[in-house]
Design a protein around this motif. Structure first.
Motif, PDB file in Angstrom:
ATOM      1  N   TYR A 267       6.650  -7.887  -7.971  1.00  0.00           N
ATOM      2  CA  TYR A 267       5.247  -7.268  -7.587  1.00  0.00           C
ATOM      3  C   TYR A 267       4.484  -8.113  -6.688  1.00  0.00           C
ATOM      4  N   ALA A 268       3.958  -7.881  -5.549  1.00  0.00           N
ATOM      5  CA  ALA A 268       3.349  -8.750  -4.605  1.00  0.00           C
ATOM      6  C   ALA A 268       2.248  -7.960  -3.971  1.00  0.00           C
ATOM      7  N   GLU A 269       1.401  -8.549  -3.745  1.00  0.00           N
ATOM      8  CA  GLU A 269      -0.095  -8.058  -3.052  1.00  0.00           C
ATOM      9  C   GLU A 269      -0.411  -8.867  -2.099  1.00  0.00           C
ATOM     10  N   PHE A 270      -0.714  -8.266  -0.841  1.00  0.00           N
ATOM     11  CA  PHE A 270      -1.266  -8.885   0.298  1.00  0.00           C
ATOM     12  C   PHE A 270      -2.632  -8.348   0.669  1.00  0.00           C
ATOM     13  N   SER A 271      -3.610  -9.282   0.519  1.00  0.00           N
ATOM     14  CA  SER A 271      -4.992  -8.749   0.844  1.00  0.00           C
ATOM     15  C   SER A 271      -5.702  -9.533   1.862  1.00  0.00           C
ATOM     16  N   ASN A 272      -6.864  -9.051   1.927  1.00  0.00           N
ATOM     17  CA  ASN A 272      -7.697  -9.616   3.315  1.00  0.00           C
ATOM     18  C   ASN A 272      -6.908  -9.160   4.499  1.00  0.00           C
ATOM     19  N   LEU A 273      -6.027  -8.101   4.626  1.00  0.00           N
ATOM     20  CA  LEU A 273      -5.489  -7.789   5.819  1.00  0.00           C
ATOM     21  C   LEU A 273      -6.328  -7.622   7.073  1.00  0.00           C
ATOM     22  N   GLY A 301       9.055  -6.922   3.046  1.00  0.00           N
ATOM     23  CA  GLY A 301       7.746  -7.008   3.859  1.00  0.00           C
ATOM     24  C   GLY A 301       7.184  -6.195   4.470  1.00  0.00           C
ATOM     25  N   ILE A 302       6.213  -6.499   5.142  1.00  0.00           N
ATOM     26  CA  ILE A 302       5.173  -5.629   5.900  1.00  0.00           C
ATOM     27  C   ILE A 302       5.180  -6.118   7.376  1.00  0.00           C
ATOM     28  N   ASP A 303       5.234  -5.123   8.450  1.00  0.00           N
ATOM     29  CA  ASP A 303       5.123  -5.690   9.587  1.00  0.00           C
ATOM     30  C   ASP A 303       4.199  -4.618  10.294  1.00  0.00           C
ATOM     31  N   LEU A 304       3.066  -5.465  10.461  1.00  0.00           N
ATOM     32  CA  LEU A 304       1.730  -4.644  10.835  1.00  0.00           C
ATOM     33  C   LEU A 304       1.719  -4.238  12.536  1.00  0.00           C
ATOM     34  N   ASP A 305       2.704  -5.076  13.191  1.00  0.00           N
ATOM     35  CA  ASP A 305       2.776  -4.544  14.542  1.00  0.00           C
ATOM     36  C   ASP A 305       3.350  -3.407  14.805  1.00  0.00           C
ATOM     37  N   LEU A 306       4.475  -3.322  13.914  1.00  0.00           N
ATOM     38  CA  LEU A 306       5.390  -1.892  13.903  1.00  0.00           C
ATOM     39  C   LEU A 306       4.716  -0.875  13.002  1.00  0.00           C
ATOM     40  N   ARG A 336      -5.596  -0.787  10.906  1.00  0.00           N
ATOM     41  CA  ARG A 336      -6.420  -1.990  11.181  1.00  0.00           C
ATOM     42  C   ARG A 336      -7.383  -1.913  10.072  1.00  0.00           C
ATOM     43  N   GLU A 337      -7.569  -0.662   9.474  1.00  0.00           N
ATOM     44  CA  GLU A 337      -8.489  -0.683   8.331  1.00  0.00           C
ATOM     45  C   GLU A 337      -8.057  -0.708   7.116  1.00  0.00           C
ATOM     46  N   MET A 338      -6.580  -1.038   6.814  1.00  0.00           N
ATOM     47  CA  MET A 338      -5.965  -1.273   5.529  1.00  0.00           C
ATOM     48  C   MET A 338      -5.997  -2.593   5.170  1.00  0.00           C
ATOM     49  N   ASP A 339      -6.762  -2.823   4.292  1.00  0.00           N
ATOM     50  CA  ASP A 339      -7.116  -4.167   3.507  1.00  0.00           C
ATOM     51  C   ASP A 339      -6.077  -4.995   2.523  1.00  0.00           C
ATOM     52  N   THR A 340      -5.422  -3.951   1.887  1.00  0.00           N
ATOM     53  CA  THR A 340      -4.640  -4.443   0.778  1.00  0.00           C
ATOM     54  C   THR A 340      -3.269  -3.725   0.716  1.00  0.00           C
ATOM     55  N   VAL A 341      -2.111  -4.319   0.797  1.00  0.00           N
ATOM     56  CA  VAL A 341      -0.779  -3.531   0.645  1.00  0.00           C
ATOM     57  C   VAL A 341      -0.169  -4.153  -0.517  1.00  0.00           C
ATOM     58  N   SER A 342       0.276  -3.264  -1.345  1.00  0.00           N
ATOM     59  CA  SER A 342       1.165  -3.803  -2.512  1.00  0.00           C
ATOM     60  C   SER A 342       2.643  -3.369  -2.461  1.00  0.00           C
ATOM     61  N   ILE A 343       3.576  -4.299  -2.996  1.00  0.00           N
ATOM     62  CA  ILE A 343       4.863  -3.897  -2.887  1.00  0.00           C
ATOM     63  C   ILE A 343       5.239  -4.227  -4.529  1.00  0.00           C
ATOM     64  N   HIS A 344       6.191  -2.960  -4.809  1.00  0.00           N
ATOM     65  CA  HIS A 344       6.684  -2.818  -6.217  1.00  0.00           C
ATOM     66  C   HIS A 344       8.209  -2.877  -5.919  1.00  0.00           C
ATOM     67  N   ALA A 345       8.871  -3.742  -6.503  1.00  0.00           N
ATOM     68  CA  ALA A 345      10.469  -3.595  -6.312  1.00  0.00           C
ATOM     69  C   ALA A 345      11.415  -3.847  -7.623  1.00  0.00           C
ATOM     70  N   TYR A 346      12.442  -3.347  -7.661  1.00  0.00           N
ATOM     71  CA  TYR A 346      13.264  -3.907  -8.562  1.00  0.00           C
ATOM     72  C   TYR A 346      14.731  -4.234  -7.815  1.00  0.00           C
ATOM     73  N   VAL A 347      15.256  -5.305  -8.223  1.00  0.00           N
ATOM     74  CA  VAL A 347      16.172  -5.993  -7.786  1.00  0.00           C
ATOM     75  C   VAL A 347      17.291  -6.102  -8.604  1.00  0.00           C
ATOM     76  N   ASP A 348      18.322  -5.465  -8.537  1.00  0.00           N
ATOM     77  CA  ASP A 348      19.712  -5.544  -9.549  1.00  0.00           C
ATOM     78  C   ASP A 348      21.128  -5.625  -8.635  1.00  0.00           C
TER      79      ASP A 348
END
Length: 356
Positions: A267-273, A301-306, A336-348
């Motif tokens: 679980y990863a959270e990226f804030s203050n974007l 991950g997240i690519d804001l340019d794309l 540009r108005e999105m301030d937080t993005v969260s990723i929830h992933a399962y790796v197996d």
């Protein structure tokens, strides 16, 4: 063929849909290629019985075409075959219309059997299904974007969101998450009844129909709606029983690492974007998993340019990095108005499922 599960609607009658193409006359020369593509796309034929589900008490009769669609989520990829492995549900949690909103699912043959959905309503039992074009991506979307490659020249061309994605590699090669169906409702009436709606899909890593050694069922995803009728999904909470408290790690500094092995919940959270974008900070970021030293890993991950979330496994033998759109509008301003993005992933091992 390929019927949906029958349901009882508000008028007390039984209904069922059958998959057809919009022309209802397409023939096939060889499988899996269509012999005569249908310019009207795919469709579903609705049937009704007033007197019960099964013979001899039933009186099934054809009502007419309930839904027809010739577009897919990618504007340049038409729907030219019949609908496949269809599903139809209602009574979703969070529905602002009290469970009357309904969701239709189709698995697009020309897009590797990946599961698309349409959000809409029927004005009354037996009526046509009308898509709500103000929700999702004009009322439609994909349950999973893991089969859609990011174009290698997308950044150079200034592409954004869905426009930065290439078509899937084609069935069966791109069928990593396909043929989704819902199960697990508290009420056996999947359309009229309220309760949980959980979707599972077919995941495969081999490139043939016959080798079943690398086929599996996906993790369950619970479906709901928000106030804008956007279809939401989350991993089922039952997966929490797999957590091992002694192995938990909290990483807050770039470059920190943990070694959970080949199985992990991330679980990863990226804030203050918003502020980060104003300051010109890196616009592509994420988390590495399945790392083997510093030269071999898969990046989530997240690519804001794309305007995309991505999974990039090219350093570990995957042919391409896959992506899914972060905003449904296709407008950079919304991102540009999105301030937080969260990723929830399962790796197996070689399986990764990610919800953003």
């Amino acid at each position: 063929y390929d019927p949906s599960r029958p349901w009882v609607d508000e008028d007390g009658s039984w209904y069922m849909m059958l998959s057809i193409d919009g022309c209802n006359d397409t023939t096939r020369v060889s499988f899996p290629r269509p012999g005569v593509p249908c310019a009207e796309g795919g469709a579903v034929m609705l049937y009704k019985s007033d007197t019960g589900l099964r013979p001899p008490g039933s009186n099934w009769e054809q009502v007419g075409i309930m839904f027809r669609e010739k577009k897919t989520i990618q504007r340049h990829i038409p729907q030219v075959q019949e609908m496949v492995t269809i599903d139809y549900i209602g009574g979703l949690k969070g529905d602002p219309h009290g469970g009357k909103t309904r969701v239709f699912f189709n698995n697009i043959f020309s897009q590797s059997g990946n599961t698309e959905y349409f959000v809409g309503r029927q004005k009354k039992p037996g009526a046509a299904f009308q898509v709500n074009v103000t929700s999702n991506f004009n009322g439609m979307g994909m349950m999973d974007w893991g089969n859609f490659p990011i174009m290698s020249n997308a950044t150079k061309r200034g592409l954004f969101g869905i426009d930065a994605l290439a078509p899937t590699p084609g069935f069966p090669k791109g069928a990593y998450w396909a043929m989704g169906r819902t199960v697990g409702s508290d009420d056996p009436n999947y359309v009229l009844g309220n309760g949980r709606k959980v979707m599972f899909a077919w995941m495969k890593t081999n490139h043939t129909y016959t080798d079943v050694s690398k086929n599996m069922v996906s993790l369950g995803r619970e479906l709901s709606l928000d106030e804008n009728l956007t279809l939401l999904q989350a991993f089922v909470p039952e997966l929490k029983v797999l957590r091992i408290p002694k192995t938990h790690a909290v990483l807050t500094t770039p470059g920190n690492t943990a070694e959970p092995g080949l199985q992990a919940e991330v679980y990863a959270e990226f804030s203050n974007l918003v502020e980060a974008q104003k300051q010109g900070l890196p616009r592509r970021f994420g988390v590495n998993v399945l790392g083997c030293g510093e030269q071999e890993f898969t990046r989530l991950g997240i690519d804001l340019d794309l305007g995309l979330a991505f999974i990039d496994g090219r350093l570990q033998g995957h042919d391409y990095q896959s992506g899914g759109p972060l905003v449904r509008s296709g407008r950079r301003g919304d991102l540009r108005e999105m301030d937080t993005v969260s990723i929830h992933a399962y790796v197996d091992g070689f399986m990764i499922e990610m919800i953003v």
